[in-house]
Design an enzyme around this catalytic site. Structure first.
Site, PDB file in Angstrom:
ATOM      1  CE1 TYR A  68      -2.623  18.106 -13.549  1.00 29.00           C
ATOM      2  CE2 TYR A  68      -4.524  19.547 -13.640  1.00 29.00           C
ATOM      3  CZ  TYR A  68      -3.982  18.285 -13.733  1.00 29.00           C
ATOM      4  OH  TYR A  68      -4.776  17.219 -13.990  1.00 29.00           O
ATOM      5  CD  GLU A  70       1.217  15.925 -16.497  1.00 29.97           C
ATOM      6  OE1 GLU A  70       1.883  16.003 -17.541  1.00 29.97           O
ATOM      7  OE2 GLU A  70      -0.023  15.855 -16.459  1.00 29.97           O
ATOM      8  CG  ASP A 245       3.531  -2.937  -0.690  1.00 30.22           C
ATOM      9  OD1 ASP A 245       3.576  -2.026   0.157  1.00 30.22           O
ATOM     10  OD2 ASP A 245       2.501  -3.253  -1.310  1.00 30.22           O
ATOM     11  CB  THR A 274       0.441   3.445   2.514  1.00 32.26           C
ATOM     12  OG1 THR A 274       0.768   2.738   3.701  1.00 32.26           O
ATOM     13  CG2 THR A 274      -0.221   2.510   1.526  1.00 32.26           C
ATOM     14  CE  LYS A 277      -1.668   0.508   4.013  1.00 33.83           C
ATOM     15  NZ  LYS A 277      -3.016   0.074   3.710  1.00 33.83           N
ATOM     16  NE  ARG A 283      -6.857   6.977   2.213  1.00 32.08           N
ATOM     17  CZ  ARG A 283      -6.985   5.934   3.009  1.00 32.08           C
ATOM     18  NH1 ARG A 283      -7.288   6.091   4.270  1.00 32.08           N
ATOM     19  NH2 ARG A 283      -6.813   4.720   2.556  1.00 32.08           N
TER      20      ARG A 283
HETATM   21  N1  PLP Z   1       0.200  -2.537  -0.327  1.00 29.08           N
HETATM   22  C1  PLP Z   1      -0.151  -3.125   0.817  1.00 29.08           C
HETATM   23  C2  PLP Z   1       0.753  -4.172   1.394  1.00 29.08           C
HETATM   24  C3  PLP Z   1      -1.340  -2.785   1.464  1.00 29.08           C
HETATM   25  O1  PLP Z   1      -1.682  -3.385   2.603  1.00 29.08           O
HETATM   26  C4  PLP Z   1      -2.173  -1.802   0.863  1.00 29.08           C
HETATM   27  C5  PLP Z   1      -3.444  -1.380   1.466  1.00 29.08           C
HETATM   28  O2  PLP Z   1      -4.105  -1.959   2.214  1.00 29.08           O
HETATM   29  C6  PLP Z   1      -1.768  -1.218  -0.336  1.00 29.08           C
HETATM   30  C7  PLP Z   1      -0.585  -1.608  -0.907  1.00 29.08           C
HETATM   31  C8  PLP Z   1      -2.632  -0.224  -1.037  1.00 29.08           C
HETATM   32  O3  PLP Z   1      -2.619   1.008  -0.435  1.00 29.08           O
HETATM   33  P1  PLP Z   1      -3.657   2.133  -0.875  1.00 29.08           P
HETATM   34  O4  PLP Z   1      -4.966   1.755  -0.314  1.00 29.08           O
HETATM   35  O5  PLP Z   1      -3.101   3.399  -0.285  1.00 29.08           O
HETATM   36  O6  PLP Z   1      -3.649   2.192  -2.373  1.00 29.08           O
END
Ligand code: PLP
Length: 483
Positions: A68, A70, A245, A274, A277, A283
């Site tokens: 843990y 935090e 994002d 993320t 990908k 992950r």
């Molecule tokens: N943001 C975008 C643009 C995505 O395409 C995705 C997933 O497909 C996410 C966020 C969410 O990612 P996660 O599945 O790791 O929570």
């Protein structure tokens, strides 16, 4: 199967791990083997998936998982975090260098979590901190009940604009089914109906009229580059915080395919991603920023919106970032884009219609109505033929979000296997010959079904064979033979 004396380290590592797992629950070991067989037998064109390296995979499965931690390195709410501190700092430093960012928070467990951290840090910086200052308080617990109520209401009154779902945006960018849509009053911008390309004038007009606190850019199904410099200009003109994002295209940013006006890090106030990908890590999620005022709030992600950090995953992120800093990763990123272009041309020359007419990134969006199918039928028919894709809405989709009119194809995974542009032409042929052969059936009322279809078994078999040939030539984890 390899002989005992020339078995690779990777084979030994995973085979022994499965033996150990089998002593507690053999069925899990069996399913892990099954998943490898599955992944080795299908052409993976899911744009959001990839194959992490054995080193990344192994870094996840160890005793870091038991700790843990935090808080942040050096400021934990638990004792005994010496090595968690080291591994988190390493991951964060690698991320900062990889993306040329001043600040990197590597704790988010996924992309959605990274977005939540970003939203809360923007609200904390823009709304909560000034409110506390104006009331002469340092902490929310010091506010009176009535002042707290005023602040809570003010959180809920904030505005956001994000890319519409059918243009390729993501549910977490302020859409009602997601917590972000319940938090923010959201309006979305879309694409030009003719070109299907982002309309920056529309974003500008919407921003001027709606005056959002946050402008979000980024997508999961838009096949073009985004000019982040232009959106930053718009954000500055209305005093909005600009968030990108880059969950889908982080690998292309790390690999320097997206630079200058198209680089999110140097143009946005805050960037989320993320790691699994196109970036090819475990992950997980990350938040990056060059803004010092935001960093202090991003650091509070756990326990604000995140559960305790996963030290084993942060270790695997550090491994993946170290891999992405190698020159070969730049080559990988540019191959991903070249492969997507080759796949797009292959599909177009065989009669497919591409949304926006092409691609500039890792994904291709195909309007399958030209093959007389819905996205749902195309997705299933392709799976029958050994190709894994996902159905996706296209702009102004007449078939809605369930059946859809499109399929989304991505090249990060096949590029990791070492496939090149010629292979993409073969993949395009497998896809198009399958889609041309698939025939929707009729419903009991005589209408064309949106879900069911027939696909001759010979086509299924021959295209599976062709997919198998490509995979035999470009195997997944060539050094790995489970004993
Ligand atoms: N943001 C975008 C643009 C995505 O395409 C995705 C997933 O497909 C996410 C966020 C969410 O990612 P996660 O599945 O790791 O929570």
């Amino acid at each position: 199967m390899e002989s005992e004396e020339n078995i690779s380290d990777v084979s030994t590592a995973f085979s022994k791990a499965l033996e150990v797992i089998s002593t507690s629950e053999p069925t899990v070991a069996e399913h892990i083997r099954g998943e490898l067989d599955n992944q080795r037998s299908q052409l993976k064109l899911i744009a959001s998936e990839n194959y992490a390296s054995p080193a990344v995979l192994l870094a996840m499965g160890n005793w870091f998982s038991d700790k843990y931690a935090e808080g942040t390195p050096g400021h934990r709410f638990y004792a005994g975090c010496e090595f968690v501190d080291k591994v988190e700092t390493l991951a964060s430093n690698h991320a900062k260098e990889l993306f040329s960012a001043n600040y990197a928070y590597v704790q988010p467990h996924s992309g959605i979590d990274a977005n939540l951290v970003a939203f809360w840090s923007i609200l904390a910086h823009r709304i909560e901190a000034p409110f506390l200052a104006s009331h002469g308080k340092r902490h929310v617990n010091d506010l009176t009940d009535s002042d707290w109520e005023t602040l809570r209401t003010s959180f809920g009154n904030q505005r956001m604009i994000g890319m519409s779902l059918d243009a390729g945006g993501h549910l977490t960018h302020g859409f009602r089914p997601n917590i972000s849509g319940k938090l923010f009053d959201q309006r979305s911008y879309g694409v030009n109906p003719e070109t299907e390309i982002l309309d920056y004038d529309e974003i500008n007009t919407l921003a001027k009229e709606f005056r959002p606190l946050v402008i979000v850019a980024g997508y999961s199904a838009y096949p073009r580059k985004v000019n982040f410099a232009k959106i930053r200009e718009i954000a500055d003109s209305v005093d909005a915080t600009f968030m990108v994002d880059m969950a889908h295209f982080a690998g292309l940013v790390a690999g320097k395919v997206f630079a200058d006006d198209f680089d999110p890090i140097s143009n946005a106030h805050i960037v989320t991603s993320t790691t699994h990908k196109s970036l090819r890590g475990p992950r997980g999620g990350i938040v990056l920023s060059n803004e010092e005022e935001l960093a202090e709030f991003i650091d509070k992600g756990c326990p604000m919106v995140l559960g305790g950090p996963l030290a084993n995953i942060m270790a695997a992120k550090a491994v993946a970032f170290a891999e992405a800093r190698q020159p070969e990763f730049r080559e990988y990123a540019s191959n991903v884009v070249n492969n997507a272009s080759a796949l797009a041309s292959g599909i177009e020359k065989r009669g497919g219609r591409l949304v926006t007419g092409g691609t500039e990134n890792h994904l291709v969006l195909v309007d399958v109505r030209k093959f007389g199918l819905t996205g749902r039928q195309a997705e299933s028919a392709l799976e029958d033929a050994g190709v894994v894709v996902n159905r996706n809405s296209i702009p102004f989709d007449p078939n809605g979000a369930w059946y859809t009119s499109g399929i989304r194809l991505g090249t990060p995974a096949l590029t990791t296997l070492g496939m090149g542009e010629d292979d993409m032409d073969e993949v395009a042929d497998i896809i198009c010959s399958t889609l041309k052969a698939a025939e929707p059936t009729k419903t009991s009322s005589g209408e064309q079904s949106k879900a069911n279809y027939i696909l001759a078994s010979e086509i299924q078999a021959s295209n599976r064979e062709r997919a198998g040939d490509l995979l035999r030539l470009n195997p997944l984890y060539p050094d790995l033979n489970l004993i």
